[in-house]
Design an enzyme around this catalytic site. Structure first.
Site, PDB file in Angstrom:
ATOM      1  N   SER A 112      20.412  20.652  -5.000  1.00  0.00           N
ATOM      2  CA  SER A 112      21.852  20.974  -4.899  1.00  0.00           C
ATOM      3  C   SER A 112      22.208  22.061  -3.883  1.00  0.00           C
ATOM      4  CB  SER A 112      22.455  21.396  -6.253  1.00  0.00           C
ATOM      5  OG  SER A 112      22.621  20.280  -7.107  1.00  0.00           O
ATOM      6  N   THR A 113      21.200  22.678  -3.209  1.00  0.00           N
ATOM      7  CA  THR A 113      21.540  23.824  -2.346  1.00  0.00           C
ATOM      8  C   THR A 113      21.906  23.430  -0.918  1.00  0.00           C
ATOM      9  OG1 THR A 113      19.230  24.221  -1.716  1.00  0.00           O
ATOM     10  CG2 THR A 113      20.056  25.378  -3.676  1.00  0.00           C
ATOM     11  N   GLY A 114      21.941  22.148  -0.613  1.00  0.00           N
ATOM     12  CA  GLY A 114      22.332  21.694   0.716  1.00  0.00           C
ATOM     13  C   GLY A 114      23.753  21.157   0.678  1.00  0.00           C
ATOM     14  N   ASP A 163       8.319  20.819   5.254  1.00  0.00           N
ATOM     15  CA  ASP A 163       8.938  19.524   4.961  1.00  0.00           C
ATOM     16  C   ASP A 163       8.265  18.938   3.710  1.00  0.00           C
ATOM     17  OD1 ASP A 163       9.728  16.870   4.910  1.00  0.00           O
ATOM     18  OD2 ASP A 163       9.167  16.464   6.995  1.00  0.00           O
ATOM     19  N   ILE A 164       9.038  18.658   2.693  1.00  0.00           N
ATOM     20  CA  ILE A 164       8.479  18.215   1.415  1.00  0.00           C
ATOM     21  C   ILE A 164       7.759  16.861   1.541  1.00  0.00           C
ATOM     22  CG2 ILE A 164      10.477  16.954   0.465  1.00  0.00           C
ATOM     23  CD1 ILE A 164       9.929  18.583  -2.183  1.00  0.00           C
ATOM     24  N   VAL A 189      17.367  15.951   2.224  1.00  0.00           N
ATOM     25  CA  VAL A 189      15.984  15.694   1.816  1.00  0.00           C
ATOM     26  C   VAL A 189      15.823  14.253   1.321  1.00  0.00           C
ATOM     27  CG1 VAL A 189      16.189  16.554  -0.575  1.00  0.00           C
ATOM     28  CG2 VAL A 189      14.024  16.785   0.635  1.00  0.00           C
ATOM     29  N   ASP A 190      16.863  13.706   0.739  1.00  0.00           N
ATOM     30  CA  ASP A 190      16.857  12.313   0.264  1.00  0.00           C
ATOM     31  C   ASP A 190      16.580  11.354   1.432  1.00  0.00           C
ATOM     32  OD1 ASP A 190      17.241  10.188  -1.471  1.00  0.00           O
ATOM     33  OD2 ASP A 190      19.416  10.398  -1.595  1.00  0.00           O
ATOM     34  N   ASN A 247      21.331  11.212  -5.055  1.00  0.00           N
ATOM     35  CA  ASN A 247      22.688  11.049  -5.616  1.00  0.00           C
ATOM     36  C   ASN A 247      22.587   9.962  -6.683  1.00  0.00           C
ATOM     37  OD1 ASN A 247      23.300   8.344  -4.415  1.00  0.00           O
ATOM     38  ND2 ASN A 247      23.068   9.517  -2.522  1.00  0.00           N
TER      39      ASN A 247
HETATM   40  N1  AR6 Z   1      11.970  19.089   2.986  1.00  0.00           N
HETATM   41  C1  AR6 Z   1      12.308  20.075   2.147  1.00  0.00           C
HETATM   42  N2  AR6 Z   1      13.571  20.490   1.948  1.00  0.00           N
HETATM   43  C2  AR6 Z   1      14.536  19.859   2.656  1.00  0.00           C
HETATM   44  C3  AR6 Z   1      14.274  18.800   3.557  1.00  0.00           C
HETATM   45  C4  AR6 Z   1      12.916  18.414   3.711  1.00  0.00           C
HETATM   46  N3  AR6 Z   1      12.556  17.428   4.533  1.00  0.00           N
HETATM   47  N4  AR6 Z   1      15.456  18.388   4.103  1.00  0.00           N
HETATM   48  C5  AR6 Z   1      16.423  19.161   3.555  1.00  0.00           C
HETATM   49  N5  AR6 Z   1      15.879  20.049   2.697  1.00  0.00           N
HETATM   50  P1  AR6 Z   1      20.234  18.327   0.305  1.00  0.00           P
HETATM   51  P2  AR6 Z   1      21.682  18.379  -2.282  1.00  0.00           P
HETATM   52  C6  AR6 Z   1      16.523  21.087   1.868  1.00  0.00           C
HETATM   53  O1  AR6 Z   1      21.502  18.404   1.066  1.00  0.00           O
HETATM   54  O2  AR6 Z   1      22.352  19.643  -1.917  1.00  0.00           O
HETATM   55  C7  AR6 Z   1      21.976  13.652  -0.116  1.00  0.00           C
HETATM   56  O3  AR6 Z   1      22.780  12.917   0.744  1.00  0.00           O
HETATM   57  C8  AR6 Z   1      17.893  21.569   2.262  1.00  0.00           C
HETATM   58  O4  AR6 Z   1      17.778  22.578   3.269  1.00  0.00           O
HETATM   59  O5  AR6 Z   1      19.170  17.418   0.791  1.00  0.00           O
HETATM   60  O6  AR6 Z   1      21.073  18.273  -3.656  1.00  0.00           O
HETATM   61  C9  AR6 Z   1      21.832  12.997  -1.479  1.00  0.00           C
HETATM   62  O7  AR6 Z   1      21.821  11.593  -1.390  1.00  0.00           O
HETATM   63  C10 AR6 Z   1      18.385  22.157   0.950  1.00  0.00           C
HETATM   64  O8  AR6 Z   1      17.864  23.461   0.739  1.00  0.00           O
HETATM   65  O9  AR6 Z   1      20.478  17.961  -1.268  1.00  0.00           O
HETATM   66  C11 AR6 Z   1      23.033  13.526  -2.210  1.00  0.00           C
HETATM   67  O10 AR6 Z   1      24.194  12.791  -1.893  1.00  0.00           O
HETATM   68  C12 AR6 Z   1      17.751  21.236  -0.102  1.00  0.00           C
HETATM   69  O11 AR6 Z   1      16.740  20.505   0.581  1.00  0.00           O
HETATM   70  C13 AR6 Z   1      23.190  14.931  -1.675  1.00  0.00           C
HETATM   71  O12 AR6 Z   1      22.621  14.907  -0.374  1.00  0.00           O
HETATM   72  C14 AR6 Z   1      18.726  20.246  -0.729  1.00  0.00           C
HETATM   73  O13 AR6 Z   1      19.664  19.811   0.236  1.00  0.00           O
HETATM   74  C15 AR6 Z   1      22.415  15.919  -2.518  1.00  0.00           C
HETATM   75  O14 AR6 Z   1      22.723  17.216  -2.064  1.00  0.00           O
END
Ligand code: AR6
Length: 165
Positions: free
Chosen positions: A114-116, A7-8, A30-31, A21
């Protein structure tokens, strides 16, 4: 450069990067985790920043996090690859590292921007992350790729092993 699994919000580095975003006012993934862990003062500072364009990055304090700074960047939404996604993702990594240097951070942790929710393919996104970070590696004590799944972790292990051949 090295991958870690976890967890970051728990990582002990000078700066962590948030996959935000363009409103910078929080979201899920993660946000959401970063905003929850940093506490409500974070959104107050974010409100003063006036948002952030895709490919750009802005810095706030880390508040309750172990990290002193949070670098908020806005990745591209994956739309098949023909809409400038690669250049935007490169720019996220480059601008985040430029901001880290500007504030004096010597260690940085990135999530898979961007990978989520934004659906960028993990393999391609990780190649971009490594290729941009390699250009900056000598300016940092440590650049960490924080992976939230074994799959993402294994992709980084393989790419970094290829890099060092
Ligand atoms: N620690 C590390 N990595 C994580 C954590 C964590 N606690 N939680 C998720 N990830 P995403 P995006 C990984 O969806 O694709 C938000 O609503 C996750 O598995 O968080 O850039 C923003 O406000 C994935 O590999 O971000 C934007 O609207 C990575 O973090 C949108 O989502 C990114 O996944 C951004 O989407």
């Amino acid at each position: 450069m090295r991958p870690v699994l976890g967890d970051i919000t728990q990582i002990q580095v000078d700066a962590i990067v948030n996959a935000a975003n363009s409103s910078l006012l929080g979201g899920s993934g993660v946000d959401g985790a970063i905003h929850r862990a940093a506490g409500s003062e974070l959104v107050h500072e974010c409100r003063l920043l006036g948002g952030c364009k895709p490919g750009d990055a802005k810095v706030t304090q880390g508040y309750k996090l172990p990290a002193k700074w949070i670098i908020h960047t806005v990745g591209p939404v994956w739309r098949g690859g023909g809409f400038g996604e690669e250049k935007l993702l490169e720019s996220c990594y480059r601008r985040s590292l430029e901001e880290a240097i500007r504030v004096g951070a010597s260690s940085v942790a990135f999530p898979g921007i961007s990978t989520g929710i934004f659906k960028y393919p993990v393999e391609d996104a990780s190649q971009i992350a490594v290729s941009v970070c390699r250009l900056f590696d000598d300016q940092f004590d440590e650049i960490v790729f924080c992976c939230f799944s074994d799959e993402a972790f294994n992709v980084y292990v393989r790419i970094l092993a290829q890099e060092s051949l």
